[in-house]
Design a protein around this motif. Structure first.
Motif, PDB file in Angstrom:
ATOM      1  N   LEU A  59      34.521  46.052  37.742  1.00 45.90           N
ATOM      2  CA  LEU A  59      33.507  45.997  36.686  1.00 45.90           C
ATOM      3  C   LEU A  59      33.751  47.064  35.624  1.00 45.90           C
ATOM      4  N   ILE A  60      34.324  48.195  36.039  1.00 45.07           N
ATOM      5  CA  ILE A  60      34.649  49.271  35.099  1.00 45.07           C
ATOM      6  C   ILE A  60      35.897  48.911  34.286  1.00 45.07           C
ATOM      7  N   LEU A  61      36.896  48.353  34.958  1.00 41.59           N
ATOM      8  CA  LEU A  61      38.164  48.055  34.294  1.00 41.59           C
ATOM      9  C   LEU A  61      38.087  46.822  33.395  1.00 41.59           C
ATOM     10  N   TYR A  62      37.222  45.855  33.768  1.00 42.11           N
ATOM     11  CA  TYR A  62      37.140  44.601  33.012  1.00 42.11           C
ATOM     12  C   TYR A  62      35.692  44.326  32.597  1.00 42.11           C
ATOM     13  N   PRO A  63      35.127  45.182  31.747  1.00 39.52           N
ATOM     14  CA  PRO A  63      33.712  45.017  31.374  1.00 39.52           C
ATOM     15  C   PRO A  63      33.426  43.750  30.585  1.00 39.52           C
ATOM     16  N   ARG A  64      34.464  43.152  29.974  1.00 43.75           N
ATOM     17  CA  ARG A  64      34.247  41.963  29.150  1.00 43.75           C
ATOM     18  C   ARG A  64      34.376  40.659  29.936  1.00 43.75           C
ATOM     19  N   LEU A  65      34.881  40.729  31.165  1.00 37.93           N
ATOM     20  CA  LEU A  65      34.992  39.517  31.975  1.00 37.93           C
ATOM     21  C   LEU A  65      33.641  39.200  32.624  1.00 37.93           C
ATOM     22  N   PRO A  66      33.263  37.923  32.692  1.00 38.98           N
ATOM     23  CA  PRO A  66      32.018  37.565  33.371  1.00 38.98           C
ATOM     24  C   PRO A  66      32.034  38.030  34.826  1.00 38.98           C
ATOM     25  N   THR A  67      30.889  38.462  35.307  1.00 36.22           N
ATOM     26  CA  THR A  67      30.806  38.990  36.665  1.00 36.22           C
ATOM     27  C   THR A  67      31.254  37.969  37.704  1.00 36.22           C
ATOM     28  N   ASN A  68      30.906  36.687  37.485  1.00 36.61           N
ATOM     29  CA  ASN A  68      31.276  35.683  38.486  1.00 36.61           C
ATOM     30  C   ASN A  68      32.792  35.503  38.589  1.00 36.61           C
ATOM     31  N   ARG A  69      33.516  35.721  37.478  1.00 33.32           N
ATOM     32  CA  ARG A  69      34.980  35.651  37.531  1.00 33.32           C
ATOM     33  C   ARG A  69      35.568  36.845  38.278  1.00 33.32           C
ATOM     34  N   LEU A  70      34.941  38.002  38.139  1.00 26.62           N
ATOM     35  CA  LEU A  70      35.395  39.175  38.884  1.00 26.62           C
ATOM     36  C   LEU A  70      35.106  39.015  40.373  1.00 26.62           C
ATOM     37  N   VAL A  71      33.936  38.460  40.692  1.00 30.24           N
ATOM     38  CA  VAL A  71      33.604  38.202  42.097  1.00 30.24           C
ATOM     39  C   VAL A  71      34.608  37.224  42.702  1.00 30.24           C
ATOM     40  N   GLY A  72      34.893  36.132  41.972  1.00 31.50           N
ATOM     41  CA  GLY A  72      35.857  35.153  42.450  1.00 31.50           C
ATOM     42  C   GLY A  72      37.249  35.744  42.610  1.00 31.50           C
ATOM     43  N   SER A  73      37.649  36.592  41.672  1.00 36.16           N
ATOM     44  CA  SER A  73      38.966  37.232  41.731  1.00 36.16           C
ATOM     45  C   SER A  73      39.048  38.197  42.904  1.00 36.16           C
ATOM     46  N   ASP A  74      37.971  38.939  43.147  1.00 35.96           N
ATOM     47  CA  ASP A  74      37.928  39.887  44.260  1.00 35.96           C
ATOM     48  C   ASP A  74      38.051  39.143  45.587  1.00 35.96           C
ATOM     49  N   ILE A  75      37.354  38.021  45.725  1.00 35.55           N
ATOM     50  CA  ILE A  75      37.419  37.234  46.957  1.00 35.55           C
ATOM     51  C   ILE A  75      38.804  36.620  47.129  1.00 35.55           C
ATOM     52  N   ALA A  76      39.369  36.084  46.029  1.00 36.76           N
ATOM     53  CA  ALA A  76      40.691  35.468  46.098  1.00 36.76           C
ATOM     54  C   ALA A  76      41.752  36.489  46.503  1.00 36.76           C
ATOM     55  N   HIS A  77      41.662  37.697  45.975  1.00 32.69           N
ATOM     56  CA  HIS A  77      42.623  38.737  46.342  1.00 32.69           C
ATOM     57  C   HIS A  77      42.476  39.140  47.798  1.00 32.69           C
ATOM     58  N   ALA A  78      41.251  39.069  48.319  1.00 32.93           N
ATOM     59  CA  ALA A  78      41.019  39.478  49.704  1.00 32.93           C
ATOM     60  C   ALA A  78      41.697  38.554  50.710  1.00 32.93           C
ATOM     61  N   VAL A  79      42.010  37.305  50.306  1.00 32.84           N
ATOM     62  CA  VAL A  79      42.635  36.363  51.240  1.00 32.84           C
ATOM     63  C   VAL A  79      44.024  36.825  51.668  1.00 32.84           C
ATOM     64  N   PRO A  80      44.984  37.024  50.739  1.00 33.87           N
ATOM     65  CA  PRO A  80      46.296  37.512  51.193  1.00 33.87           C
ATOM     66  C   PRO A  80      46.218  38.905  51.800  1.00 33.87           C
ATOM     67  N   LEU A  81      45.321  39.743  51.271  1.00 34.61           N
ATOM     68  CA  LEU A  81      45.201  41.101  51.792  1.00 34.61           C
ATOM     69  C   LEU A  81      44.776  41.090  53.257  1.00 34.61           C
ATOM     70  N   THR A  82      43.670  40.398  53.569  1.00 37.50           N
ATOM     71  CA  THR A  82      43.174  40.383  54.951  1.00 37.50           C
ATOM     72  C   THR A  82      44.082  39.567  55.869  1.00 37.50           C
ATOM     73  N   LEU A  83      44.724  38.508  55.325  1.00 38.05           N
ATOM     74  CA  LEU A  83      45.612  37.696  56.149  1.00 38.05           C
ATOM     75  C   LEU A  83      46.840  38.501  56.581  1.00 38.05           C
ATOM     76  N   SER A 116      39.885  36.726  56.739  1.00 41.22           N
ATOM     77  CA  SER A 116      40.847  35.914  55.990  1.00 41.22           C
ATOM     78  C   SER A 116      40.447  34.447  55.997  1.00 41.22           C
ATOM     79  N   ALA A 117      39.891  33.969  57.113  1.00 38.03           N
ATOM     80  CA  ALA A 117      39.471  32.567  57.197  1.00 38.03           C
ATOM     81  C   ALA A 117      38.249  32.307  56.328  1.00 38.03           C
ATOM     82  N   THR A 118      37.253  33.171  56.429  1.00 37.11           N
ATOM     83  CA  THR A 118      36.016  32.952  55.676  1.00 37.11           C
ATOM     84  C   THR A 118      36.241  33.117  54.174  1.00 37.11           C
ATOM     85  N   LYS A 119      37.078  34.072  53.784  1.00 36.46           N
ATOM     86  CA  LYS A 119      37.321  34.294  52.359  1.00 36.46           C
ATOM     87  C   LYS A 119      38.193  33.194  51.751  1.00 36.46           C
ATOM     88  N   ALA A 120      39.000  32.542  52.577  1.00 39.92           N
ATOM     89  CA  ALA A 120      39.782  31.409  52.081  1.00 39.92           C
ATOM     90  C   ALA A 120      38.855  30.285  51.632  1.00 39.92           C
TER      91      ALA A 120
END
Length: 259
Positions: free
Chosen positions: A175-199, A54-58
């Motif tokens: 990547l399957i659900l949002y094929p039209r979104l840039p990969t870097n936005r999906l990576v950023g979204s995945d990391i951002a979601h991991a913060v509340p989840l892991t916290l 949670s700390a590192t992903k923040a």
């Protein structure tokens, strides 16, 4: 509570190097290492790793947020599924007792399955994504929203029990659900979601008494410089070499935990 051991920091350095070179979440590497090599109870290994994550992903979220590479709509959908699922899983762990042998076996089994699934996602990601996206019509927006919430719920259970799943597995499905979104936005979204989840999951394990703060400090002491060095040398190590080696290692470790 454990005493400080330089070997824990050394393990942090090694895992940090691999995280920096491959981008794979530390939970996929650190949690099985703590269980199989150092003999920690699975609940302690999972809980400590969650609070660390949670700390590192923040920090990662702050970087991606500043760069505009977070899609907060995707994050909200994931959180709608993951937060309730995490709370329910933590309540179930509290009812069972986190340090019982049977609970440890459930956590080890979940961790093993998650590691095997992560290995498959790492090694076959491109083929999996192409299979589900090539020559297929776009999914209706409502269906995408529902499936994203379901994905969040699955990740909530997996991460709460094993600290593994939010990285390679979550990204593959996104990547399957949002094929039209840039990969870097999906990576950023995945990391951002991991913060509340892991916290939330980490604080829950803290309340349940499955956090070792001496171990947490030892791991951070080694992993932070390890990640920096790993990131610097990442471009010098061919991905075609790292990916199969990492996937094979995770599959073997996952199989050992399952069996």
């Amino acid at each position: 509570m454990t005493h400080f051991d330089p070997l824990y920091s050394l393990a942090g350095v090694l895992v940090g190097l691999l995280v920096g070179m491959t981008g794979v979440g530390g939970g996929s590497l650190m949690t099985p290492l703590l269980v199989l090599v150092f003999g920690f109870h699975p609940a302690t290994a999972v809980g400590t790793d969650l609070l660390y994550a949670s700390a590192t992903k923040a920090v990662g979220t702050a970087v991606h947020g500043a760069g505009g590479t977070v899609d907060w709509k995707v994050v909200r959908r994931l959180a709608i599924g993951s937060v309730p699922a995490t709370l329910v899983t933590l309540l179930a762990l509290a009812a069972l007792g986190t340090h019982l042998e049977s609970t440890g076996r459930v956590i080890s089994l979940t961790l093993g399955v998650a590691l095997i699934a992560t290995a498959v996602a790492i090694f076959f990601r491109r083929r999996i994504v192409e299979y589900f996206t090539n020559d297929r019509p776009p999914r209706p927006e409502r269906q995408v929203a529902v499936l994203t919430i379901v994905l969040g719920a699955v990740l909530g259970v997996l991460v709460s029990l094993s600290s593994v799943g939010a990285g390679a597995l979550g990204m593959t499905v996104l990547l399957i659900l949002y094929p039209r979104l840039p990969t870097n936005r999906l990576v950023g979204s995945d990391i951002a979601h991991a913060v509340p989840l892991t916290l939330i999951a980490g604080v829950g394990h803290w309340v349940l008494g499955s956090i070792d703060f001496v171990l947490l400090g030892s791991l951070l002491l080694g992993s932070v410089p390890g990640i920096v060095v790993g990131s610097l040398v990442a471009t010098r190590v061919p991905d075609r070499v790292l990916r199969p080696v990492l996937a094979g290692t995770l599959a073997i470790v996952g199989g050992k935990l399952v069996l």
